[in-house]
Design a protein around this motif. Structure first.
Motif, PDB file in Angstrom:
ATOM      1  N   VAL A 138      -5.112  -3.160 -14.778  1.00  0.00           N
ATOM      2  CA  VAL A 138      -5.591  -4.221 -14.194  1.00  0.00           C
ATOM      3  C   VAL A 138      -4.380  -4.007 -13.275  1.00  0.00           C
ATOM      4  O   VAL A 138      -3.092  -2.702 -13.637  1.00  0.00           O
ATOM      5  CB  VAL A 138      -5.560  -5.791 -14.188  1.00  0.00           C
ATOM      6  CG1 VAL A 138      -4.239  -6.208 -14.948  1.00  0.00           C
ATOM      7  CG2 VAL A 138      -5.582  -6.603 -12.885  1.00  0.00           C
ATOM      8  N   THR A 139      -4.994  -3.704 -11.938  1.00  0.00           N
ATOM      9  CA  THR A 139      -3.923  -3.402 -10.995  1.00  0.00           C
ATOM     10  C   THR A 139      -3.534  -4.652  -9.542  1.00  0.00           C
ATOM     11  O   THR A 139      -4.688  -5.392  -9.066  1.00  0.00           O
ATOM     12  CB  THR A 139      -4.153  -2.194  -9.678  1.00  0.00           C
ATOM     13  OG1 THR A 139      -3.991  -1.032 -10.886  1.00  0.00           O
ATOM     14  CG2 THR A 139      -2.916  -1.905  -8.706  1.00  0.00           C
ATOM     15  N   ASP A 146       0.908  -1.249   0.029  1.00  0.00           N
ATOM     16  CA  ASP A 146      -0.223  -0.123   0.118  1.00  0.00           C
ATOM     17  C   ASP A 146       1.014   0.787   0.326  1.00  0.00           C
ATOM     18  O   ASP A 146       0.011   2.705  -0.056  1.00  0.00           O
ATOM     19  CB  ASP A 146      -0.898   0.151   1.374  1.00  0.00           C
ATOM     20  CG  ASP A 146      -2.096  -0.770   1.229  1.00  0.00           C
ATOM     21  OD1 ASP A 146      -1.997  -1.351  -0.207  1.00  0.00           O
ATOM     22  OD2 ASP A 146      -2.796  -1.739   1.753  1.00  0.00           O
ATOM     23  N   ARG A 189      -4.735  -9.249  -4.748  1.00  0.00           N
ATOM     24  CA  ARG A 189      -5.794  -9.588  -4.676  1.00  0.00           C
ATOM     25  C   ARG A 189      -5.858  -8.140  -6.290  1.00  0.00           C
ATOM     26  O   ARG A 189      -4.902  -8.002  -6.115  1.00  0.00           O
ATOM     27  CB  ARG A 189      -6.653  -8.341  -4.453  1.00  0.00           C
ATOM     28  CG  ARG A 189      -6.427  -6.920  -3.762  1.00  0.00           C
ATOM     29  CD  ARG A 189      -7.401  -6.906  -2.593  1.00  0.00           C
ATOM     30  NE  ARG A 189      -6.864  -5.515  -1.712  1.00  0.00           N
ATOM     31  CZ  ARG A 189      -6.898  -4.354  -2.280  1.00  0.00           C
ATOM     32  NH1 ARG A 189      -8.228  -3.843  -3.570  1.00  0.00           N
ATOM     33  NH2 ARG A 189      -6.845  -3.316  -1.659  1.00  0.00           N
ATOM     34  N   THR A 190      -6.803  -8.891  -6.990  1.00  0.00           N
ATOM     35  CA  THR A 190      -6.789  -7.104  -8.500  1.00  0.00           C
ATOM     36  C   THR A 190      -7.680  -6.332  -8.299  1.00  0.00           C
ATOM     37  O   THR A 190      -9.096  -6.798  -7.796  1.00  0.00           O
ATOM     38  CB  THR A 190      -6.917  -8.014  -9.637  1.00  0.00           C
ATOM     39  OG1 THR A 190      -8.188  -8.873  -9.626  1.00  0.00           O
ATOM     40  CG2 THR A 190      -5.646  -9.595  -9.997  1.00  0.00           C
ATOM     41  N   GLU A 191      -7.759  -4.995  -8.864  1.00  0.00           N
ATOM     42  CA  GLU A 191      -8.457  -4.489  -9.681  1.00  0.00           C
ATOM     43  C   GLU A 191      -8.269  -4.221 -10.583  1.00  0.00           C
ATOM     44  O   GLU A 191      -7.248  -4.162 -11.632  1.00  0.00           O
ATOM     45  CB  GLU A 191      -7.724  -3.093  -8.504  1.00  0.00           C
ATOM     46  CG  GLU A 191      -7.671  -3.301  -7.020  1.00  0.00           C
ATOM     47  CD  GLU A 191      -7.387  -2.126  -5.893  1.00  0.00           C
ATOM     48  OE1 GLU A 191      -7.286  -0.767  -6.737  1.00  0.00           O
ATOM     49  OE2 GLU A 191      -7.786  -2.194  -5.067  1.00  0.00           O
ATOM     50  N   GLY A 192     -10.121  -4.258 -11.449  1.00  0.00           N
ATOM     51  CA  GLY A 192      -9.698  -3.979 -13.070  1.00  0.00           C
ATOM     52  C   GLY A 192      -9.763  -5.116 -13.787  1.00  0.00           C
ATOM     53  O   GLY A 192     -10.644  -6.394 -13.144  1.00  0.00           O
TER      54      GLY A 192
END
Length: 104
Positions: A58-59, A33, A87-90
């Motif tokens: 994707v992040t 983070d 984990r993924t975002e996107g």
């Protein structure tokens, strides 16, 4: 590997330009983070950029230990995801392309 920066450089060294033919993708990474970087894969090239990239499709979010394990081959990316360490975002399907672009 001693740091996230070393892990990122090791990942870039594994880049397979043949798998990137015709691609135009941006992968974002958020580590602990606090550290952000992106890999821009375009037409057989890979560029490493520091900082958050708003164009990332994707992040991937993980801690430094997980990143180092995945890059070194000690940790399987899918197992890290299933175990909640990644984990993924996107667009999650794009995350799965990473194994083709950066083979172990």
């Amino acid at each position: 590997m001693t740091s996230v920066a070393d892990a990122v450089q090791a990942m870039k060294a594994k880049f397979n330009p043949t798998a990137a033919d015709g691609l135009d993708l941006v992968f974002g990474f958020r580590i602990d983070d606090t550290k952000n970087f992106s890999l821009v894969v375009k037409e057989g090239t890979c560029e490493l950029l520091e900082g958050e990239n708003p164009e990332a499709q994707v992040t991937l979010v993980m801690d430094g230990e997980t990143l180092q394990g995945i890059v070194s081959g000690e940790t399987d990316g899918m197992q890290a995801f299933m175990g909640g360490k990644l984990r993924t975002e996107g667009d999650m399907l794009l995350a799965m392309k990473l194994s083709e672009l950066f083979p172990g």
